[in-house]
Design a protein around this motif. Structure first.
Motif, PDB file in Angstrom:
ATOM      1  N   UNK A 112      14.082   2.078  36.253  1.00 19.27           N
ATOM      2  CA  UNK A 112      14.896   1.530  37.561  1.00 19.27           C
ATOM      3  C   UNK A 112      16.227   0.818  36.840  1.00 19.27           C
ATOM      4  N   UNK A 113      17.303   1.459  36.456  1.00 17.37           N
ATOM      5  CA  UNK A 113      18.290   1.010  35.903  1.00 17.37           C
ATOM      6  C   UNK A 113      19.682   0.901  36.884  1.00 17.37           C
ATOM      7  N   UNK A 114      20.252  -0.281  37.155  1.00 20.43           N
ATOM      8  CA  UNK A 114      21.596  -0.316  37.847  1.00 20.43           C
ATOM      9  C   UNK A 114      22.673   0.611  37.115  1.00 20.43           C
ATOM     10  N   UNK A 115      23.742   1.065  37.990  1.00 18.74           N
ATOM     11  CA  UNK A 115      24.700   1.901  37.718  1.00 18.74           C
ATOM     12  C   UNK A 115      26.061   0.838  37.916  1.00 18.74           C
ATOM     13  N   UNK A 116      26.855   0.756  36.747  1.00 18.61           N
ATOM     14  CA  UNK A 116      27.781  -0.035  36.782  1.00 18.61           C
ATOM     15  C   UNK A 116      29.027   0.642  37.118  1.00 18.61           C
ATOM     16  N   UNK A 117      29.768   0.042  37.963  1.00 15.99           N
ATOM     17  CA  UNK A 117      31.183   0.845  38.809  1.00 15.99           C
ATOM     18  C   UNK A 117      32.154  -0.373  38.889  1.00 15.99           C
ATOM     19  N   UNK A 118      33.207   0.227  39.654  1.00 13.92           N
ATOM     20  CA  UNK A 118      34.150  -0.729  39.493  1.00 13.92           C
ATOM     21  C   UNK A 118      34.209  -1.724  40.752  1.00 13.92           C
ATOM     22  N   UNK A 119      33.159  -1.216  41.595  1.00 12.99           N
ATOM     23  CA  UNK A 119      33.044  -2.178  42.797  1.00 12.99           C
ATOM     24  C   UNK A 119      31.778  -3.121  42.724  1.00 12.99           C
ATOM     25  N   UNK A 120      31.013  -2.914  41.451  1.00 12.74           N
ATOM     26  CA  UNK A 120      29.827  -3.584  41.484  1.00 12.74           C
ATOM     27  C   UNK A 120      28.691  -2.937  40.511  1.00 12.74           C
ATOM     28  N   UNK A 121      27.648  -3.769  40.140  1.00 13.72           N
ATOM     29  CA  UNK A 121      26.602  -3.098  39.696  1.00 13.72           C
ATOM     30  C   UNK A 121      25.508  -2.451  40.909  1.00 13.72           C
ATOM     31  N   UNK A 122      25.246  -1.253  40.925  1.00 15.55           N
ATOM     32  CA  UNK A 122      24.799  -0.586  42.153  1.00 15.55           C
ATOM     33  C   UNK A 122      23.228  -0.416  41.690  1.00 15.55           C
ATOM     34  N   UNK A 166      17.114  -6.258  36.742  1.00 18.79           N
ATOM     35  CA  UNK A 166      18.261  -5.600  35.899  1.00 18.79           C
ATOM     36  C   UNK A 166      19.420  -5.893  36.191  1.00 18.79           C
ATOM     37  N   UNK A 167      19.902  -6.901  37.062  1.00 20.49           N
ATOM     38  CA  UNK A 167      21.182  -7.336  37.505  1.00 20.49           C
ATOM     39  C   UNK A 167      21.968  -6.767  38.503  1.00 20.49           C
ATOM     40  N   UNK A 168      21.321  -5.741  39.293  1.00 24.65           N
ATOM     41  CA  UNK A 168      21.963  -4.964  40.435  1.00 24.65           C
ATOM     42  C   UNK A 168      22.526  -6.299  41.400  1.00 24.65           C
ATOM     43  N   UNK A 169      23.514  -5.722  41.755  1.00 25.13           N
ATOM     44  CA  UNK A 169      24.511  -6.629  42.683  1.00 25.13           C
ATOM     45  C   UNK A 169      24.206  -6.071  44.333  1.00 25.13           C
ATOM     46  N   UNK A 170      23.826  -4.909  44.700  1.00 28.14           N
ATOM     47  CA  UNK A 170      23.382  -4.600  45.785  1.00 28.14           C
ATOM     48  C   UNK A 170      22.243  -3.448  45.535  1.00 28.14           C
ATOM     49  N   UNK A 171      21.596  -3.038  46.799  1.00 26.65           N
ATOM     50  CA  UNK A 171      20.658  -2.459  46.709  1.00 26.65           C
ATOM     51  C   UNK A 171      21.215  -1.155  47.758  1.00 26.65           C
ATOM     52  N   UNK A 172      20.851   0.315  47.190  1.00 27.65           N
ATOM     53  CA  UNK A 172      21.532   1.229  48.178  1.00 27.65           C
ATOM     54  C   UNK A 172      20.437   2.353  48.481  1.00 27.65           C
ATOM     55  N   UNK A 225      29.372 -12.703  46.682  1.00 33.15           N
ATOM     56  CA  UNK A 225      29.396 -14.105  46.236  1.00 33.15           C
ATOM     57  C   UNK A 225      28.088 -14.662  47.177  1.00 33.15           C
ATOM     58  N   UNK A 226      27.791 -14.382  48.130  1.00 27.07           N
ATOM     59  CA  UNK A 226      26.826 -14.933  48.894  1.00 27.07           C
ATOM     60  C   UNK A 226      25.431 -14.621  48.207  1.00 27.07           C
ATOM     61  N   UNK A 227      25.335 -13.778  47.370  1.00 25.60           N
ATOM     62  CA  UNK A 227      23.936 -13.653  46.702  1.00 25.60           C
ATOM     63  C   UNK A 227      23.645 -14.702  45.682  1.00 25.60           C
ATOM     64  N   UNK A 228      24.771 -15.283  44.955  1.00 28.41           N
ATOM     65  CA  UNK A 228      24.500 -16.157  44.322  1.00 28.41           C
ATOM     66  C   UNK A 228      24.386 -17.595  44.854  1.00 28.41           C
ATOM     67  N   UNK A 229      25.060 -17.632  46.025  1.00 30.48           N
ATOM     68  CA  UNK A 229      24.741 -18.862  46.982  1.00 30.48           C
ATOM     69  C   UNK A 229      23.436 -19.018  47.589  1.00 30.48           C
ATOM     70  N   UNK A 230      22.983 -17.739  47.925  1.00 26.51           N
ATOM     71  CA  UNK A 230      21.605 -17.619  48.519  1.00 26.51           C
ATOM     72  C   UNK A 230      20.422 -18.120  47.370  1.00 26.51           C
ATOM     73  N   UNK A 231      20.653 -17.691  46.561  1.00 30.99           N
ATOM     74  CA  UNK A 231      19.889 -17.696  45.276  1.00 30.99           C
ATOM     75  C   UNK A 231      19.611 -19.090  44.959  1.00 30.99           C
TER      76      UNK A 231
END
Length: 299
Positions: free
Chosen positions: A145-155, A175-181, A270-276
């Motif tokens: 379960x490894x996120x994928x780094x892209x220009x729009x974020x860590x997926x 592992x630092x994902x910024x979104x779950x897809x 950014x809301x993920x940081x605020x919510x956490x």
């Protein structure tokens, strides 16, 4: 309060059902039209549905269906890479991967906005239910379960049946994902009564909302739509659509209906940081007490 907004598009569509040689061609042509429209509407990240190159072939077990598989990189990733580069969008695709003779995977591939392959994820949880005979076709993933780094974020890319497992979402988050897809293909048995159909669809949505809340992350789930008949002569599957984009408190940012649709939304990363900060679930995890999670069952 800071914002970091990402415009996203989910391509919820009806598969072009043609079991002839032109099946992938017809569906990829349809995808090209939808992605072009999504990019025109401002999307920078586009999520496609599960096994989008054709009908959901796992309704039966047939060795002939393995002819649909292809290598990665291969023809579809080449074509989708050109599409991503043309419109300067990141695309999350879902393909039937031929890794070697007799070894196949259900694989999500992320195409970077320059057309390159940013990474891939092989579906880890493989179902075997009436109408969903995936264990016949797909070997469970071995990439973790490894996120994928892209220009729009860590997926944090997962696939369909993975959506029922909180462990998968949590490991992506850790592992630092910024979104779950979730590219998805889920639907009803047409013979079920309406109450059962409603329970199944609502359970699916609730599971995603739980992943969003428990991990403080946005969740994107893209389903297919339409009736697909069974090659066995059974009732087939009615894919229910209802693709959705959730914020990190499980709130609905956008929800599709049960027909073809380009679902657009703006996700504030950014809301993920605020919510956490107000719901610090990761801080309060008792990792010293979870050893039994590695057991199949506590007998």
């Amino acid at each position: 309060m800071k914002t970091r907004t990402l415009p996203v598009a989910l391509i919820q569509d009806r598969a072009v059902i043609d079991r002839g040689a032109g099946n992938a061609e017809a569906n990829l042509a349809q995808i090209e039209e939808r992605v072009a429209q999504a990019a025109t509407d401002g999307a920078r990240l586009v999520l496609l549905q599960e096994i989008h190159n054709g009908p959901y072939f796992c309704q039966h077990e047939s060795v002939d269906e393995f002819d649909l598989a292809e290598p990665i990189p291969g023809p579809s990733t080449d074509r989708l890479g050109r599409l991503a580069a043309k419109h300067k969008v990141v695309i999350v695709s879902s393909l039937f991967e031929r890794r070697a003779a007799g070894l196949y995977h259900n694989t999500a591939v992320v195409l970077e906005a320059d057309g390159s392959i940013a990474g891939k994820y092989r579906k880890m949880h493989i179902p075997d239910d009436p109408g969903f005979y995936e264990k016949f076709y797909f070997t469970p993933g071995d990439m973790g379960f490894e996120p994928i780094d892209t220009s729009v974020g860590r997926l944090g890319v997962l696939v369909c049946w993975d959506q029922w497992y909180p462990e998968a979402a949590r490991l992506m988050a850790l592992a630092g994902a910024e979104l779950l897809l979730y590219p998805t293909a889920i639907g009803y048995d047409p013979d079920d009564d309406q109450a059962e159909k409603d329970r199944q669809r609502e359970s699916w949505i609730v599971s995603h909302r739980g992943h969003a809340v428990a991990n403080g992350l946005p969740v994107l789930s893209c389903n297919r739509v339409g009736h697909e008949p069974s090659p066995l002569g059974a009732a087939g599957v009615d894919f229910w659509g209802h693709s959705h984009v959730l914020g990190p408190q499980g709130e609905f940012l956008a929800v599709a209906g049960d027909g073809p649709e380009i679902l657009m939304a703006e996700v504030d990363l950014q809301r993920s940081e605020d919510v956490r900060r107000i719901w610090p679930f990761l801080r309060d995890r008792r990792i010293d007490a979870y050893d039994d999670l590695l057991k199949r069952y506590r007998d």
